[in-house]
Scaffold this motif. Structure first.
Motif, PDB file in Angstrom:
ATOM      1  N   PHE A  55     -15.890   2.914  -3.922  1.00 31.12           N
ATOM      2  CA  PHE A  55     -14.545   2.345  -3.803  1.00 31.12           C
ATOM      3  C   PHE A  55     -13.847   2.884  -2.565  1.00 31.12           C
ATOM      4  O   PHE A  55     -13.178   2.146  -1.823  1.00 31.12           O
ATOM      5  CB  PHE A  55     -13.758   2.675  -5.069  1.00 31.12           C
ATOM      6  CG  PHE A  55     -12.290   2.318  -4.997  1.00 31.12           C
ATOM      7  CD1 PHE A  55     -11.878   1.118  -4.453  1.00 31.12           C
ATOM      8  CD2 PHE A  55     -11.329   3.181  -5.496  1.00 31.12           C
ATOM      9  CE1 PHE A  55     -10.526   0.775  -4.393  1.00 31.12           C
ATOM     10  CE2 PHE A  55      -9.984   2.858  -5.454  1.00 31.12           C
ATOM     11  CZ  PHE A  55      -9.588   1.652  -4.889  1.00 31.12           C
ATOM     12  N   SER A  56     -13.986   4.195  -2.311  1.00 34.96           N
ATOM     13  CA  SER A  56     -13.322   4.800  -1.153  1.00 34.96           C
ATOM     14  C   SER A  56     -13.836   4.203   0.156  1.00 34.96           C
ATOM     15  O   SER A  56     -13.120   4.178   1.160  1.00 34.96           O
ATOM     16  CB  SER A  56     -13.527   6.321  -1.163  1.00 34.96           C
ATOM     17  OG  SER A  56     -14.871   6.663  -0.854  1.00 34.96           O
TER      18      SER A  56
ATOM     19  N   ARG B 252      -2.332   5.096  -0.045  1.00 38.44           N
ATOM     20  CA  ARG B 252      -1.836   5.989  -1.093  1.00 38.44           C
ATOM     21  C   ARG B 252      -0.454   5.542  -1.568  1.00 38.44           C
ATOM     22  O   ARG B 252      -0.168   5.540  -2.768  1.00 38.44           O
ATOM     23  CB  ARG B 252      -1.787   7.429  -0.563  1.00 38.44           C
ATOM     24  CG  ARG B 252      -1.309   8.471  -1.594  1.00 38.44           C
ATOM     25  CD  ARG B 252      -2.320   8.581  -2.710  1.00 38.44           C
ATOM     26  NE  ARG B 252      -1.937   9.552  -3.720  1.00 38.44           N
ATOM     27  CZ  ARG B 252      -2.446  10.775  -3.798  1.00 38.44           C
ATOM     28  NH1 ARG B 252      -3.343  11.179  -2.924  1.00 38.44           N
ATOM     29  NH2 ARG B 252      -2.087  11.587  -4.748  1.00 38.44           N
ATOM     30  N   GLU B 253       0.389   5.155  -0.639  1.00 40.51           N
ATOM     31  CA  GLU B 253       1.733   4.695  -0.994  1.00 40.51           C
ATOM     32  C   GLU B 253       1.675   3.443  -1.875  1.00 40.51           C
ATOM     33  O   GLU B 253       2.422   3.316  -2.847  1.00 40.51           O
ATOM     34  CB  GLU B 253       2.524   4.410   0.279  1.00 40.51           C
ATOM     35  CG  GLU B 253       3.947   3.935   0.031  1.00 40.51           C
ATOM     36  CD  GLU B 253       4.675   3.599   1.315  1.00 40.51           C
ATOM     37  OE1 GLU B 253       5.722   2.938   1.233  1.00 40.51           O
ATOM     38  OE2 GLU B 253       4.185   3.988   2.393  1.00 40.51           O
ATOM     39  N   SER B 254       0.773   2.525  -1.534  1.00 41.09           N
ATOM     40  CA  SER B 254       0.638   1.295  -2.321  1.00 41.09           C
ATOM     41  C   SER B 254       0.125   1.586  -3.722  1.00 41.09           C
ATOM     42  O   SER B 254       0.613   1.024  -4.711  1.00 41.09           O
ATOM     43  CB  SER B 254      -0.320   0.328  -1.619  1.00 41.09           C
ATOM     44  OG  SER B 254       0.149   0.000  -0.336  1.00 41.09           O
TER      45      SER B 254
ATOM     46  N   GLY C 188     -11.601   8.496 -10.258  1.00 35.89           N
ATOM     47  CA  GLY C 188     -10.287   8.838  -9.707  1.00 35.89           C
ATOM     48  C   GLY C 188     -10.309  10.153  -8.954  1.00 35.89           C
ATOM     49  O   GLY C 188      -9.675  10.288  -7.893  1.00 35.89           O
ATOM     50  N   ILE C 189     -11.020  11.147  -9.490  1.00 33.57           N
ATOM     51  CA  ILE C 189     -11.125  12.447  -8.821  1.00 33.57           C
ATOM     52  C   ILE C 189     -11.847  12.305  -7.474  1.00 33.57           C
ATOM     53  O   ILE C 189     -11.456  12.910  -6.466  1.00 33.57           O
ATOM     54  CB  ILE C 189     -11.843  13.462  -9.730  1.00 33.57           C
ATOM     55  CG1 ILE C 189     -10.926  13.854 -10.895  1.00 33.57           C
ATOM     56  CG2 ILE C 189     -12.265  14.698  -8.945  1.00 33.57           C
ATOM     57  CD1 ILE C 189     -11.575  14.748 -11.927  1.00 33.57           C
ATOM     58  N   MET C 190     -12.915  11.501  -7.455  1.00 36.49           N
ATOM     59  CA  MET C 190     -13.620  11.258  -6.194  1.00 36.49           C
ATOM     60  C   MET C 190     -12.705  10.591  -5.183  1.00 36.49           C
ATOM     61  O   MET C 190     -12.685  10.944  -3.996  1.00 36.49           O
ATOM     62  CB  MET C 190     -14.862  10.392  -6.452  1.00 36.49           C
ATOM     63  CG  MET C 190     -15.578   9.932  -5.182  1.00 36.49           C
ATOM     64  SD  MET C 190     -16.153  11.298  -4.136  1.00 36.49           S
ATOM     65  CE  MET C 190     -17.599  11.844  -5.049  1.00 36.49           C
ATOM     66  N   LEU C 191     -11.908   9.641  -5.638  1.00 35.15           N
ATOM     67  CA  LEU C 191     -10.957   8.971  -4.742  1.00 35.15           C
ATOM     68  C   LEU C 191      -9.937   9.973  -4.211  1.00 35.15           C
ATOM     69  O   LEU C 191      -9.587   9.961  -3.028  1.00 35.15           O
ATOM     70  CB  LEU C 191     -10.250   7.839  -5.479  1.00 35.15           C
ATOM     71  CG  LEU C 191      -9.240   7.032  -4.668  1.00 35.15           C
ATOM     72  CD1 LEU C 191      -9.916   6.357  -3.474  1.00 35.15           C
ATOM     73  CD2 LEU C 191      -8.547   5.995  -5.542  1.00 35.15           C
TER      74      LEU C 191
ATOM     75  N   PHE D  54      -9.304  10.930  -0.292  1.00 35.63           N
ATOM     76  CA  PHE D  54      -7.999  10.754   0.364  1.00 35.63           C
ATOM     77  C   PHE D  54      -7.825  11.760   1.504  1.00 35.63           C
ATOM     78  O   PHE D  54      -7.345  11.425   2.580  1.00 35.63           O
ATOM     79  CB  PHE D  54      -6.866  10.966  -0.643  1.00 35.63           C
ATOM     80  CG  PHE D  54      -6.416   9.710  -1.334  1.00 35.63           C
ATOM     81  CD1 PHE D  54      -6.175   8.546  -0.625  1.00 35.63           C
ATOM     82  CD2 PHE D  54      -6.224   9.699  -2.698  1.00 35.63           C
ATOM     83  CE1 PHE D  54      -5.761   7.390  -1.265  1.00 35.63           C
ATOM     84  CE2 PHE D  54      -5.812   8.551  -3.352  1.00 35.63           C
ATOM     85  CZ  PHE D  54      -5.583   7.391  -2.633  1.00 35.63           C
ATOM     86  N   GLY D  55      -8.183  13.000   1.239  1.00 30.48           N
ATOM     87  CA  GLY D  55      -7.957  14.044   2.232  1.00 30.48           C
ATOM     88  C   GLY D  55      -9.096  14.222   3.209  1.00 30.48           C
ATOM     89  O   GLY D  55      -9.034  15.086   4.083  1.00 30.48           O
ATOM     90  N   ARG D  56     -10.146  13.424   3.058  1.00 31.97           N
ATOM     91  CA  ARG D  56     -11.322  13.644   3.879  1.00 31.97           C
ATOM     92  C   ARG D  56     -11.630  12.477   4.825  1.00 31.97           C
ATOM     93  O   ARG D  56     -11.711  12.653   6.033  1.00 31.97           O
ATOM     94  CB  ARG D  56     -12.538  13.898   2.973  1.00 31.97           C
ATOM     95  CG  ARG D  56     -13.635  14.717   3.625  1.00 31.97           C
ATOM     96  CD  ARG D  56     -14.680  15.092   2.601  1.00 31.97           C
ATOM     97  NE  ARG D  56     -15.396  13.925   2.112  1.00 31.97           N
ATOM     98  CZ  ARG D  56     -16.500  13.431   2.685  1.00 31.97           C
ATOM     99  NH1 ARG D  56     -16.986  14.002   3.773  1.00 31.97           N
ATOM    100  NH2 ARG D  56     -17.105  12.371   2.192  1.00 31.97           N
ATOM    101  N   THR D  57     -11.760  11.269   4.274  1.00 34.16           N
ATOM    102  CA  THR D  57     -12.216  10.165   5.122  1.00 34.16           C
ATOM    103  C   THR D  57     -11.306   8.943   5.114  1.00 34.16           C
ATOM    104  O   THR D  57     -11.400   8.118   6.009  1.00 34.16           O
ATOM    105  CB  THR D  57     -13.623   9.706   4.681  1.00 34.16           C
ATOM    106  OG1 THR D  57     -13.562   9.238   3.319  1.00 34.16           O
ATOM    107  CG2 THR D  57     -14.614  10.845   4.773  1.00 34.16           C
TER     108      THR D  57
END
Length: 395
Positions: free
Chosen positions: A204-205, A264-266, A247-250, A254-257
């Motif tokens: 997903f990411s 994130r805001e959406s 969710g944890i993987m996402l 977020f902070g990596r790629t």
């Protein structure tokens, strides 16, 4: 369920959450549950049917996904050891010890088998902090306790379902307790759910980069939250753990790629509204459903079971911390007590109760009433006490 009652319940939830915004230490879930009990006595609402499918397949995936992707990876790295232990080995020890205590306590009141006592313990082990985490942060200014409580709750929801499924199977078929069967199924269902969640969370990411339209990215998150849950369940793995670890993987990505600044805001905008709406409906419905089961003769035993659940959780947490020197230096007995008190019961426990009611019918009436009463006591007493207790112990 018709549309109009849903709208009315959402409006009630809006009022309560608005009041909570004005005064941050008001515990919303018990207020909603108590209002739900009151609504049960209004014929218009008493006809509402609350099913295990509604809670498990409609409400839980959204709540789990929202909590998981918001959970900071730094908190998981820092507190991963104690979170993982409490949510796996800790929860198994809790079920066994609490089950033994319930079995001993029940003899003057009712005739309850040891497996029956384990079923009650399994339904009372999943924690559901909901507003507790924010209250902890506000009252103490320390995010560590809130992170441990929230992280444990995310993972132990999945492990508790696996434990409940194994124990309930023994209860319904009158089998004796088997350690090898228990651990074998636990490892297969849990590890399989975690693996599929991590895989699809990573996919997903990467997939969000195929479109820069935030609406489509949010749409994809809905597909992921519910799709992974149902996919895992369809192949007999833990849908809860699959959704949580996606969710944890996402959150990690977020902070990596992930370079989509607006993504994130959406997500926060959409899932924040979904979360509040579901919580409003969920706890009002919990109150309405609980009212069906609270008229019984063993409230004294229910109170003892609730107290025992607190004491056993404190023994497990305090004992665990004493076993590991690294945690002993970081977590005091006062913080152990706060961690114990913060483990209130909620949506997952109610799903397990409804699941047992569907499978066992009249055979488990007393067990269901006892557990509903203990869950309600937990919601009201622990939620109301977390602010003054943390203020006093964690000055």
């Amino acid at each position: 369920m018709h549309t109009t009652p849903i709208i009315l319940l959402l409006f009630i939830g809006y009022i309560i959450f608005t009041l909570d915004k004005k005064k941050e230490d008001i515990p919303v879930p018990p207020i909603l549950a108590l209002i739900g009990i009151g609504l049960f006595f209004i014929p218009y609402f008493s006809s509402i049917e609350v099913t295990e499918n509604l809670i498990y397949h409609i409400f839980l995936p959204a709540l789990l996904f929202t909590s998981a992707y918001r959970f900071p990876p730094s908190a998981l790295k820092k507190n991963g050891g104690i979170i993982g232990f409490l949510a796996t080995a800790g929860i198994m020890l809790t079920v066994l010890l609490l089950g033994a205590v319930i079995y001993a306590l029940s003899s003057p009141f009712i005739s309850l088998s040891f497996i029956g006592a384990l079923v009650i313990a399994a339904m009372l082990t999943p924690t559901d902090p909901v507003s507790v985490a924010s209250i902890l942060k506000q009252s103490t200014g320390d995010e560590k306790m809130a992170d441990v409580v929230e992280g444990e709750s995310l993972i132990n929801d999945g492990t508790s379902i696996v434990i409940f499924s194994v124990v309930t199977g023994m209860f319904l078929t009158n089998e004796s307790f088997s350690i090898s069967s228990f651990f074998g199924e636990f490892l297969l269902v849990s590890l399989g759910g975690i693996a599929i969640g991590l895989l699809f969370g990573w996919m997903f990411s990467k997939a969000i980069h195929f479109t820069h339209h935030r609406e489509y990215q949010v749409m994809l998150s809905i597909v992921v939250a519910y799709g992974i849950f149902n996919l895992a369940e369809s192949i007999h793995l833990s849908g809860v753990l699959a959704t949580v670890f996606a969710g944890i993987m996402l959150s990690f990505e977020f902070g990596r790629t992930i370079k989509e600044d607006h993504f994130r805001e959406s997500l926060d905008s959409f899932w924040g509204i979904v979360e509040i709406s579901i919580l409003s409906l969920l706890f009002l419905l919990i109150g309405i459903e609980a009212a069906n089961h609270l008229s019984f003769d063993y409230w004294g035993l229910a109170v003892l079971i609730f107290i025992a659940s607190l004491l056993v959780r404190f023994v497990i947490i305090a004992g665990t911390i004493q076993l590991f020197p690294m945690w002993r230096k970081e977590i005091s007995w006062q913080e152990s007590l706060i961690l114990s008190w913060s483990g209130l019961k909620g949506s997952m426990s109610v799903f397990l109760i409804l699941s047992l009611a569907t499978q066992a019918g009249d055979k488990a009436d007393v067990i269901i009433s006892l557990t509903f009463a203990a869950v309600l006591l937990s919601l009201v007493v622990q939620s109301a006490g977390i602010h003054p207790l943390s203020k006093k112990l964690l000055k």
